[in-house]
Scaffold this active site. Structure first.
Site, PDB file in Angstrom:
ATOM      1  N   VAL A  16      14.187  -2.699  -3.462  1.00  0.00           N
ATOM      2  CA  VAL A  16      13.437  -2.768  -4.718  1.00  0.00           C
ATOM      3  C   VAL A  16      14.269  -2.199  -5.855  1.00  0.00           C
ATOM      4  O   VAL A  16      14.274  -2.743  -6.971  1.00  0.00           O
ATOM      5  CB  VAL A  16      12.093  -2.039  -4.589  1.00  0.00           C
ATOM      6  CG1 VAL A  16      11.387  -1.970  -5.943  1.00  0.00           C
ATOM      7  CG2 VAL A  16      11.199  -2.731  -3.571  1.00  0.00           C
ATOM      8  N   ARG A 101      -0.742   6.643  -7.448  1.00  0.00           N
ATOM      9  CA  ARG A 101      -1.610   5.522  -7.829  1.00  0.00           C
ATOM     10  C   ARG A 101      -3.066   5.907  -8.049  1.00  0.00           C
ATOM     11  O   ARG A 101      -3.719   5.409  -8.956  1.00  0.00           O
ATOM     12  CB  ARG A 101      -1.527   4.415  -6.772  1.00  0.00           C
ATOM     13  CG  ARG A 101      -0.194   3.688  -6.753  1.00  0.00           C
ATOM     14  CD  ARG A 101      -0.137   2.703  -5.602  1.00  0.00           C
ATOM     15  NE  ARG A 101       1.191   2.107  -5.474  1.00  0.00           N
ATOM     16  CZ  ARG A 101       1.628   1.527  -4.375  1.00  0.00           C
ATOM     17  NH1 ARG A 101       0.853   1.452  -3.296  1.00  0.00           N
ATOM     18  NH2 ARG A 101       2.846   1.012  -4.324  1.00  0.00           N
ATOM     19  N   CYS A 132       2.080  -3.979  -3.731  1.00  0.00           N
ATOM     20  CA  CYS A 132       2.509  -5.359  -3.975  1.00  0.00           C
ATOM     21  C   CYS A 132       1.382  -6.363  -3.742  1.00  0.00           C
ATOM     22  O   CYS A 132       1.202  -7.302  -4.522  1.00  0.00           O
ATOM     23  CB  CYS A 132       3.711  -5.698  -3.097  1.00  0.00           C
ATOM     24  SG  CYS A 132       3.519  -5.291  -1.349  1.00  0.00           S
ATOM     25  N   ARG A 238       1.066  -8.481   8.950  1.00  0.00           N
ATOM     26  CA  ARG A 238       2.510  -8.695   8.810  1.00  0.00           C
ATOM     27  C   ARG A 238       2.873  -9.979   9.545  1.00  0.00           C
ATOM     28  O   ARG A 238       2.487 -10.167  10.706  1.00  0.00           O
ATOM     29  CB  ARG A 238       3.287  -7.512   9.391  1.00  0.00           C
ATOM     30  CG  ARG A 238       4.775  -7.542   9.056  1.00  0.00           C
ATOM     31  CD  ARG A 238       5.041  -7.223   7.598  1.00  0.00           C
ATOM     32  NE  ARG A 238       4.726  -5.846   7.262  1.00  0.00           N
ATOM     33  CZ  ARG A 238       4.738  -5.367   6.018  1.00  0.00           C
ATOM     34  NH1 ARG A 238       5.037  -6.162   4.996  1.00  0.00           N
ATOM     35  NH2 ARG A 238       4.428  -4.115   5.783  1.00  0.00           N
ATOM     36  N   HIS A 245       4.721 -12.627  -0.119  1.00  0.00           N
ATOM     37  CA  HIS A 245       3.416 -12.382   0.496  1.00  0.00           C
ATOM     38  C   HIS A 245       2.453 -13.520   0.135  1.00  0.00           C
ATOM     39  O   HIS A 245       2.479 -14.042  -0.981  1.00  0.00           O
ATOM     40  CB  HIS A 245       2.802 -11.077  -0.022  1.00  0.00           C
ATOM     41  CG  HIS A 245       3.486  -9.837   0.436  1.00  0.00           C
ATOM     42  ND1 HIS A 245       4.502  -9.824   1.368  1.00  0.00           N
ATOM     43  CD2 HIS A 245       3.286  -8.527   0.086  1.00  0.00           C
ATOM     44  CE1 HIS A 245       4.894  -8.569   1.574  1.00  0.00           C
ATOM     45  NE2 HIS A 245       4.178  -7.768   0.805  1.00  0.00           N
TER      46      HIS A 245
END
Length: 339
Positions: A16, A101, A132, A238, A245
Site C-alpha cells: 500500500v 477508525r 478497503c 478470502r 475485491h
C-alpha cells in the site's frame, strides 16, 4: 492548490505504501519534499519518486518535524505509537490501519461520501482511512442512502489475497503452481489452502461469531454514513484472486427505488463506473477493477423477496481505491480546503 507540501509516507516499502507513492505521482499532488519512512529493516533502501531515488529512513518519534502530511500504512500498532508524535509535530496523519477508525474524535473519510467530516481532523491531527471493503461499498450506497434512506444492508465479500499482503500473494501463487504440477504445497499465511478454495475467515473470530473484519464493515459503514440506525450484517470471504475485491450487496431502503432509478443514480455519482449489461455478459469483475480507481457497480436488480429491496454486485481495486488512492484523495481535500 498553489502551495507545496512536505509529505511523508510511513510504511513506504509495503504494497500500500508503494501504491501511495504511485498515486501521489499519478495525481500530481503538490509535493515540495517527499520523505519515505519504514522499519529499521528497510532503512537504507531507495525508492523512486518523480525521477529521483529517495533513501528510506527509519521511522522514529522525531521523523515528522517539518512534515505537513503523513500517509501511514505501517500497521495498527505502529500507527498507535507514532501518529500522536506526528500530530504533535504539526503534521496531519492520514492513517490506513484500523487503529483510529472508530475513535469518536477521528474522522473516518471516503471523499465521495463524507468530505465535510475532514474538518474534524483538528481534534487529534489524525484522519482515518476506512477498511478497503467498506470503502467500495459505501461509495455506491451513499447516494442511495441520501435519496431513499437505507434501512438494512446484507453484504458478502469476496476479497483478494493482496489484502493480506505480499506473503499471501506469494502463497497463492506458489500453491497454485504446486497443485497444477502435482507437487506438495505449504500453508503458512492462511489456516487452510487458498488456491482453488474460499475461506470464510478474515481476521480473528469474535465472541459473537463474526470476524473482526465483518464487524469493521458494520461499525465503519454506520460512522461514514452518519446513521447508527442502519442494520448491517456482513460475511467476509478470502478468495483465490490476487487483486480486486468483489461484493454482493443487498439493501433495503425506506423509500422504494427501481433498478432503473438506481442505475441512473450510479451514472451520476462520483467515483462510480456503471458496468451493467448482463445480456452481453457485462458486469463488474475483479480483473477489470484491478489497476483503476473507480468502483465498478452492476447486476442491479430488484430484490423480489421484500418490498423495497435492491441487489447489486460491486468490484474495486483494494490496494488503490480501497487504500492508497482514498488516502491521497483525502490529502488532496485537506491540502485544498484546510491547510
Amino acid at each position: 492548490m498553489s502551495r507545496l507540501f512536505n509529505v511523508a509516507v510511513a510504511g513506504a516499502t509495503g504494497a500500500v505504501g508503494n501504491q501511495m507513492i504511485t498515486c501521489l505521482d499519478e495525481r500530481d499532488f503538490p509535493v515540495k519534499e517527499i520523505t519515505f519512512l519504514a522499519s529499521s529493516r528497510s532503512a537504507g533502501k531507495k525508492l523512486k519518486f518523480r525521477g529521483d531515488q529517495v533513501v528510506v529512513q527509519e521511522m522514529t518519534e522525531d521523523s515528522f518535524e517539518g512534515i505537513d502530511i503523513a500517509l501511514f500504512s505501517a500497521g495498527g500498532s505502529t500507527s498507535e505509537r507514532f501518529a500522536p508524535f506526528a500530530a504533535r509535530a504539526g503534521c496531519v496523519v492520514i492513517d490506513n490501519s484500523s487503529a483510529w477508525r472508530m475513535d469518536p474524535d477521528v474522522p473516518l473519510i471516503v471523499p465521495e461520501v463524507n468530505p465535510h467530516a475532514i474538518a474534524r481532523y483538528t481534534n487529534k491531527g489524525i484522519i482515518a482511512n476506512p477498511n478497503c471493503s467498506t470503502i467500495q461499498m459505501v461509495v455506491p450506497l451513499a447516494p442511495i442512502h441520501r435519496k431513499a434512506g437505507i434501512k438494512r444492508i446484507v453484504v458478502s465479500t469476496y476479497q483478494a489475497v493482496s489484502g493480506t499482503g505480499k506473503k499471501a500473494i506469494d502463497e497463492l501463487f506458489n500453491q497454485t503452481r504446486a497443485m497444477i504440477n502435482f507437487l506438495d504445497y505449504k500453508t503458512e499465511v492462511y489456516p487452510h489452502r487458498i488456491a482453488f478454495n474460499c475461506l470464510p475467515h478474515i481476521d480473528v473470530f469474535l465472541d459473537n461469531g463474526y470476524t473482526k473484519e465483518e464487524m469493521k464493515m458494520v461499525h465503519e459503514t454506520r460512522k461514514i454514513l452518519e446513521d447508527d440506525t442502519i442494520g448491517v450484517t456482513a460475511t467476509t470471504v478470502r478468495v483465490p484472486v490476487f487483486f480486486g475485491h468483489s461484493e454482493s450487496v443487498n439493501i433495503e431502503t425506506h423509500k422504494k427505488m427501481t433498478p432503473a432509478e438506481v442505475k441512473e443514480l450510479m451514472e451520476k455519482s462520483p467515483g462510480i463506473k456503471l458496468v451493467d449489461n448482463p445480456s452481453e455478459n457485462v458486469y463488474p469483475l475483479a480483473i477489470n477493477a484491478a489497476g483503476i480507481d473507480d468502483t465498478l457497480v452492476g447486476r442491479i436488480r430488484e430484490d423480489e423477496s421484500i418490498e423495497n429491496g435492491i441487489n447489486m454486485w460491486i468490484a474495486a481495486d483494494n490496494i488503490r481505491k480501497g487504500a492508497a488512492t482514498n488516502a491521497v484523495q483525502i490529502a488532496e481535500l485537506l491540502a485544498k480546503d484546510y491547510l
